[in-house]
Design a protein around this motif. Structure first.
Motif, PDB file in Angstrom:
ATOM      1  N   VAL A   1      40.900  36.043  44.569  1.00 36.48           N
ATOM      2  CA  VAL A   1      41.794  37.186  44.385  1.00 36.48           C
ATOM      3  C   VAL A   1      40.906  38.407  44.253  1.00 36.48           C
ATOM      4  O   VAL A   1      40.134  38.521  43.294  1.00 36.48           O
ATOM      5  CB  VAL A   1      42.674  37.032  43.128  1.00 36.48           C
ATOM      6  CG1 VAL A   1      43.568  38.255  42.958  1.00 36.48           C
ATOM      7  CG2 VAL A   1      43.513  35.772  43.214  1.00 36.48           C
ATOM      8  N   SER A   2      40.986  39.318  45.203  1.00 38.25           N
ATOM      9  CA  SER A   2      40.015  40.411  45.243  1.00 38.25           C
ATOM     10  C   SER A   2      40.629  41.713  45.720  1.00 38.25           C
ATOM     11  O   SER A   2      41.500  41.728  46.591  1.00 38.25           O
ATOM     12  CB  SER A   2      38.865  40.025  46.187  1.00 38.25           C
ATOM     13  OG  SER A   2      37.921  41.064  46.306  1.00 38.25           O
ATOM     14  N   ASN A   3      40.144  42.806  45.145  1.00 38.32           N
ATOM     15  CA  ASN A   3      40.469  44.133  45.653  1.00 38.32           C
ATOM     16  C   ASN A   3      39.515  44.412  46.813  1.00 38.32           C
ATOM     17  O   ASN A   3      38.372  44.828  46.607  1.00 38.32           O
ATOM     18  CB  ASN A   3      40.313  45.195  44.567  1.00 38.32           C
ATOM     19  CG  ASN A   3      41.413  45.128  43.535  1.00 38.32           C
ATOM     20  OD1 ASN A   3      42.409  44.430  43.717  1.00 38.32           O
ATOM     21  ND2 ASN A   3      41.242  45.850  42.432  1.00 38.32           N
ATOM     22  N   PHE A   4      39.971  44.144  48.015  1.00 37.81           N
ATOM     23  CA  PHE A   4      39.102  44.207  49.193  1.00 37.81           C
ATOM     24  C   PHE A   4      39.971  44.409  50.430  1.00 37.81           C
ATOM     25  O   PHE A   4      41.160  44.105  50.417  1.00 37.81           O
ATOM     26  CB  PHE A   4      38.345  42.879  49.355  1.00 37.81           C
ATOM     27  CG  PHE A   4      36.853  43.013  49.551  1.00 37.81           C
ATOM     28  CD1 PHE A   4      36.336  43.682  50.655  1.00 37.81           C
ATOM     29  CD2 PHE A   4      35.967  42.439  48.650  1.00 37.81           C
ATOM     30  CE1 PHE A   4      34.968  43.780  50.850  1.00 37.81           C
ATOM     31  CE2 PHE A   4      34.597  42.530  48.833  1.00 37.81           C
ATOM     32  CZ  PHE A   4      34.089  43.200  49.926  1.00 37.81           C
TER      33      PHE A   4
ATOM     34  N   PRO B   1      44.457  45.609  38.426  1.00 36.12           N
ATOM     35  CA  PRO B   1      44.905  44.548  37.507  1.00 36.12           C
ATOM     36  C   PRO B   1      46.404  44.220  37.537  1.00 36.12           C
ATOM     37  O   PRO B   1      46.898  43.604  36.600  1.00 36.12           O
ATOM     38  CB  PRO B   1      44.522  45.132  36.143  1.00 36.12           C
ATOM     39  CG  PRO B   1      44.733  46.612  36.302  1.00 36.12           C
ATOM     40  CD  PRO B   1      44.295  46.905  37.714  1.00 36.12           C
ATOM     41  N   ASP B   2      47.104  44.613  38.568  1.00 37.65           N
ATOM     42  CA  ASP B   2      48.521  44.270  38.665  1.00 37.65           C
ATOM     43  C   ASP B   2      48.661  42.740  38.628  1.00 37.65           C
ATOM     44  O   ASP B   2      48.086  42.033  39.471  1.00 37.65           O
ATOM     45  CB  ASP B   2      49.081  44.807  39.983  1.00 37.65           C
ATOM     46  CG  ASP B   2      50.602  44.739  40.061  1.00 37.65           C
ATOM     47  OD1 ASP B   2      51.171  43.705  39.631  1.00 37.65           O
ATOM     48  OD2 ASP B   2      51.212  45.692  40.563  1.00 37.65           O
ATOM     49  N   PRO B   3      49.419  42.211  37.684  1.00 31.44           N
ATOM     50  CA  PRO B   3      49.522  40.748  37.555  1.00 31.44           C
ATOM     51  C   PRO B   3      50.176  40.058  38.748  1.00 31.44           C
ATOM     52  O   PRO B   3      50.007  38.859  38.945  1.00 31.44           O
ATOM     53  CB  PRO B   3      50.359  40.565  36.290  1.00 31.44           C
ATOM     54  CG  PRO B   3      51.113  41.845  36.123  1.00 31.44           C
ATOM     55  CD  PRO B   3      50.186  42.905  36.632  1.00 31.44           C
TER      56      PRO B   3
ATOM     57  N   MET C   1      39.594  40.985  34.022  1.00 34.84           N
ATOM     58  CA  MET C   1      40.044  40.432  32.743  1.00 34.84           C
ATOM     59  C   MET C   1      41.391  41.020  32.333  1.00 34.84           C
ATOM     60  O   MET C   1      42.270  40.311  31.835  1.00 34.84           O
ATOM     61  CB  MET C   1      38.991  40.675  31.659  1.00 34.84           C
ATOM     62  CG  MET C   1      37.644  39.992  31.918  1.00 34.84           C
ATOM     63  SD  MET C   1      37.767  38.190  32.131  1.00 34.84           S
ATOM     64  CE  MET C   1      37.791  38.033  33.931  1.00 34.84           C
ATOM     65  N   GLY C   2      41.564  42.312  32.566  1.00 35.59           N
ATOM     66  CA  GLY C   2      42.851  42.924  32.236  1.00 35.59           C
ATOM     67  C   GLY C   2      43.980  42.361  33.061  1.00 35.59           C
ATOM     68  O   GLY C   2      45.065  42.065  32.549  1.00 35.59           O
ATOM     69  N   GLY C   3      43.732  42.157  34.361  1.00 35.30           N
ATOM     70  CA  GLY C   3      44.753  41.607  35.230  1.00 35.30           C
ATOM     71  C   GLY C   3      45.070  40.159  34.923  1.00 35.30           C
ATOM     72  O   GLY C   3      46.235  39.751  34.903  1.00 35.30           O
TER      73      GLY C   3
END
Length: 226
Positions: free
Chosen positions: A123-126, A157-159, A187-189
């Motif tokens: 799961v990545s911001n990419f 970090p949107d769940p 960690m927040g997500g």
């Protein structure tokens, strides 16, 4: 077991701040690596990273703008033309999949997870550059499930992006671990999504973090022992 990508499974070699500093030096401009590293952290955390480009041309353009801001924040003494040249050259280096390498602690852990039949996902911001990097490093044969902010339209970090990954591998989110190197987005997500977050802090940059933390992915093996 869910994983972040860059900084967790692989990284640019040498790191981004070294690439920018060495590119500046190649253009006759001295820029201290530690200043570039500080500027990278500041720009990345305040303005965000260029991780949603639709194609390779846009990717170079957005990364050049990003690097240009880092150069400015690092107080590189150069004319605007030179700054733009350095930024574009560094961006092209950063965007080469061949310049990325998997951390040595990844393979043993992945092999153990496979032996235990534990499903894994990324799961990545990419954007789609990730798939090129996975192909180059061979990680594409390991991770069948890869969710990115670009393809889902949802950024950590949107769940919701974590819940999509849990659904994709057929697991309840509360039973999953998520490993990443960012306190905020990873960690927040993970926490917001009900996952068990584990911060990987390879360089000791988060000494005050009070949650679960490991210095190497080898630390994950403790979670698999009876």
């Amino acid at each position: 077991m869910l994983f972040d990508a860059a900084g967790t499974l692989f990284d640019l070699t040498p790191p981004i701040h070294d690439v920018i500093a060495s590119t500046a030096a190649a253009h006759g401009r001295v820029c201290a690596t530690d200043r570039v590293e500080q500027a990278l952290g500041h720009v990345g955390s305040t303005l965000g990273w260029p991780d949603d480009a639709p194609d390779s041309f846009s990717r170079v353009r957005e990364w050049a703008v990003f690097v240009r801001r880092i150069i400015e924040a690092a107080d590189l003494h150069a004319c605007e033309t030179d700054r733009l040249r350095i930024a574009e050259a560094a961006a092209k280096t950063i965007l080469q999949p061949a310049n990325y390498a998997v951390f040595p602690d990844v393979a043993p852990v992945i092999e153990r997870l496979a032996a235990e039949r534990i499903p894994v996902a990324i799961v990545s911001n990419f954007d789609d550059l990730l798939f090129d990097i996975l192909g180059h490093t061979g990680l594409d044969t390991v991770f069948d499930t890869v969710l990115t902010s670009y393809r889902t339209g949802i950024s950590k970090p949107d769940p919701r992006i974590f819940h999509l990954a849990a659904e994709a591998i057929g697991k309840d989110p509360t039973t999953l671990h998520y490993v990443g190197d960012s306190v905020y987005s990873d960690m927040g997500g993970a926490r917001a999504a009900g996952l068990h977050g584990i911060l990987i802090d390879r360089d000791g940059k988060h000494p005050s973090y009070t949650g679960e933390k490991i210095e190497s992915l080898s630390g994950l093996l403790l979670h698999l022992d009876p």
